[in-house]
Scaffold this motif. Structure first.
Motif, PDB file in Angstrom:
ATOM      1  N   ARG A  55       6.474  12.773   1.743  1.00  0.00           N
ATOM      2  CA  ARG A  55       7.118  12.893   0.434  1.00  0.00           C
ATOM      3  C   ARG A  55       6.116  12.760  -0.715  1.00  0.00           C
ATOM      4  O   ARG A  55       6.273  13.393  -1.755  1.00  0.00           O
ATOM      5  CB  ARG A  55       8.193  11.810   0.261  1.00  0.00           C
ATOM      6  CG  ARG A  55       9.309  11.873   1.287  1.00  0.00           C
ATOM      7  CD  ARG A  55      10.425  10.876   0.946  1.00  0.00           C
ATOM      8  NE  ARG A  55       9.947   9.496   0.951  1.00  0.00           N
ATOM      9  CZ  ARG A  55      10.020   8.696  -0.109  1.00  0.00           C
ATOM     10  NH1 ARG A  55      10.521   9.127  -1.253  1.00  0.00           N
ATOM     11  NH2 ARG A  55       9.598   7.435  -0.024  1.00  0.00           N
ATOM     12  N   PHE A  56       5.107  11.915  -0.507  1.00  0.00           N
ATOM     13  CA  PHE A  56       4.104  11.678  -1.546  1.00  0.00           C
ATOM     14  C   PHE A  56       2.798  12.374  -1.156  1.00  0.00           C
ATOM     15  O   PHE A  56       2.456  12.461   0.025  1.00  0.00           O
ATOM     16  CB  PHE A  56       3.826  10.186  -1.691  1.00  0.00           C
ATOM     17  CG  PHE A  56       4.941   9.378  -2.301  1.00  0.00           C
ATOM     18  CD1 PHE A  56       6.221   9.899  -2.459  1.00  0.00           C
ATOM     19  CD2 PHE A  56       4.699   8.078  -2.716  1.00  0.00           C
ATOM     20  CE1 PHE A  56       7.235   9.155  -3.017  1.00  0.00           C
ATOM     21  CE2 PHE A  56       5.707   7.316  -3.281  1.00  0.00           C
ATOM     22  CZ  PHE A  56       6.980   7.850  -3.426  1.00  0.00           C
ATOM     23  N   THR A  57       2.061  12.809  -2.169  1.00  0.00           N
ATOM     24  CA  THR A  57       0.752  13.412  -1.949  1.00  0.00           C
ATOM     25  C   THR A  57      -0.235  12.829  -2.947  1.00  0.00           C
ATOM     26  O   THR A  57       0.002  12.882  -4.159  1.00  0.00           O
ATOM     27  CB  THR A  57       0.802  14.931  -2.122  1.00  0.00           C
ATOM     28  OG1 THR A  57       1.756  15.490  -1.211  1.00  0.00           O
ATOM     29  CG2 THR A  57      -0.572  15.544  -1.844  1.00  0.00           C
ATOM     30  N   ILE A  58      -1.320  12.298  -2.417  1.00  0.00           N
ATOM     31  CA  ILE A  58      -2.375  11.770  -3.273  1.00  0.00           C
ATOM     32  C   ILE A  58      -3.468  12.824  -3.399  1.00  0.00           C
ATOM     33  O   ILE A  58      -3.763  13.557  -2.453  1.00  0.00           O
ATOM     34  CB  ILE A  58      -2.947  10.444  -2.714  1.00  0.00           C
ATOM     35  CG1 ILE A  58      -3.877   9.782  -3.719  1.00  0.00           C
ATOM     36  CG2 ILE A  58      -3.609  10.643  -1.361  1.00  0.00           C
ATOM     37  CD1 ILE A  58      -4.292   8.371  -3.338  1.00  0.00           C
TER      38      ILE A  58
ATOM     39  N   PHE B 133       0.843  -1.194   0.000  1.00  0.00           N
ATOM     40  CA  PHE B 133       0.000   0.000   0.000  1.00  0.00           C
ATOM     41  C   PHE B 133       0.874   1.238   0.000  1.00  0.00           C
ATOM     42  O   PHE B 133       1.877   1.298   0.714  1.00  0.00           O
ATOM     43  CB  PHE B 133      -0.901  -0.015   1.235  1.00  0.00           C
ATOM     44  CG  PHE B 133      -1.603   1.295   1.493  1.00  0.00           C
ATOM     45  CD1 PHE B 133      -1.128   2.172   2.459  1.00  0.00           C
ATOM     46  CD2 PHE B 133      -2.729   1.642   0.768  1.00  0.00           C
ATOM     47  CE1 PHE B 133      -1.771   3.376   2.712  1.00  0.00           C
ATOM     48  CE2 PHE B 133      -3.372   2.839   1.001  1.00  0.00           C
ATOM     49  CZ  PHE B 133      -2.895   3.702   1.973  1.00  0.00           C
ATOM     50  N   VAL B 134       0.478   2.240  -0.788  1.00  0.00           N
ATOM     51  CA  VAL B 134       1.220   3.496  -0.835  1.00  0.00           C
ATOM     52  C   VAL B 134       0.382   4.644  -0.287  1.00  0.00           C
ATOM     53  O   VAL B 134       0.804   5.349   0.638  1.00  0.00           O
ATOM     54  CB  VAL B 134       1.659   3.822  -2.278  1.00  0.00           C
ATOM     55  CG1 VAL B 134       2.347   5.184  -2.330  1.00  0.00           C
ATOM     56  CG2 VAL B 134       2.576   2.740  -2.819  1.00  0.00           C
ATOM     57  N   ALA B 135      -0.816   4.831  -0.853  1.00  0.00           N
ATOM     58  CA  ALA B 135      -1.650   5.961  -0.435  1.00  0.00           C
ATOM     59  C   ALA B 135      -3.087   5.714  -0.862  1.00  0.00           C
ATOM     60  O   ALA B 135      -3.337   4.951  -1.804  1.00  0.00           O
ATOM     61  CB  ALA B 135      -1.142   7.262  -1.032  1.00  0.00           C
ATOM     62  N   ALA B 136      -4.011   6.381  -0.176  1.00  0.00           N
ATOM     63  CA  ALA B 136      -5.418   6.279  -0.537  1.00  0.00           C
ATOM     64  C   ALA B 136      -6.100   7.602  -0.262  1.00  0.00           C
ATOM     65  O   ALA B 136      -5.650   8.385   0.591  1.00  0.00           O
ATOM     66  CB  ALA B 136      -6.096   5.152   0.237  1.00  0.00           C
ATOM     67  N   ILE B 137      -7.205   7.838  -0.972  1.00  0.00           N
ATOM     68  CA  ILE B 137      -7.932   9.092  -0.823  1.00  0.00           C
ATOM     69  C   ILE B 137      -9.423   8.812  -0.906  1.00  0.00           C
ATOM     70  O   ILE B 137      -9.878   8.037  -1.745  1.00  0.00           O
ATOM     71  CB  ILE B 137      -7.494  10.095  -1.911  1.00  0.00           C
ATOM     72  CG1 ILE B 137      -8.140  11.463  -1.686  1.00  0.00           C
ATOM     73  CG2 ILE B 137      -7.757   9.572  -3.316  1.00  0.00           C
ATOM     74  CD1 ILE B 137      -7.498  12.571  -2.517  1.00  0.00           C
ATOM     75  N   GLY B 138     -10.178   9.442  -0.023  1.00  0.00           N
ATOM     76  CA  GLY B 138     -11.614   9.272   0.000  1.00  0.00           C
ATOM     77  C   GLY B 138     -12.295   9.938  -1.178  1.00  0.00           C
ATOM     78  O   GLY B 138     -11.681  10.679  -1.952  1.00  0.00           O
TER      79      GLY B 138
END
Length: 123
Positions: free
Chosen positions: A66-69, A46-51
């Motif tokens: 460092r990362f932005t979803i 898993f890296v990132a998730a967004i609603g």
């Protein structure tokens, strides 16, 4: 349903990339969006998730800060901005959609998957 991931490539350590995931064939705004990655011989991570509305996000500890979803529901597209890349980020990156109302980290919660895009970071 189709998820088309793009934006991967070869970069040097410290540089940035932005991945995109364009969705079609479903009502994109109804789904939680997620990014996962995998390297040969390792489990998918898993890296990132967004609603659905972008208000809620979750990140793996290894990428936090460092990362932005993000997402643009008008364009049926999710994004992953990746900054300060390092060699540990080298992987095949997949986007996915989950019908869960929660921002979920488990890959098993995602019903739709894109074909992935390769990110290679050279040191």
């Amino acid at each position: 349903v189709q998820l088309q991931a793009s934006g991967g490539g070869v970069v040097r350590a410290g540089e940035s990339l932005r991945l995109s995931c364009a969705a079609s064939g479903l009502t994109f705004r109804w789904y939680t969006g997620g990014w996962f990655r995998q390297t040969p011989g390792k489990e998918r991570e898993f890296v990132a998730a967004i609603g659905w509305n972008g208000d809620n996000t979750a990140y793996a500890d290894s990428v936090k800060g460092r990362f932005t979803i993000s997402r643009d529901n008008a364009k049926n597209t999710a994004y992953l901005q990746m900054n300060s890349l390092n060699s540990d980020d080298t992987a095949f990156y997949y986007c996915a959609l989950s019908s869960s109302f929660l921002v979920v980290r488990a890959g098993s919660a995602y019903s739709y998957w894109g074909q992935g895009t390769q990110v290679t970071v050279s040191s």
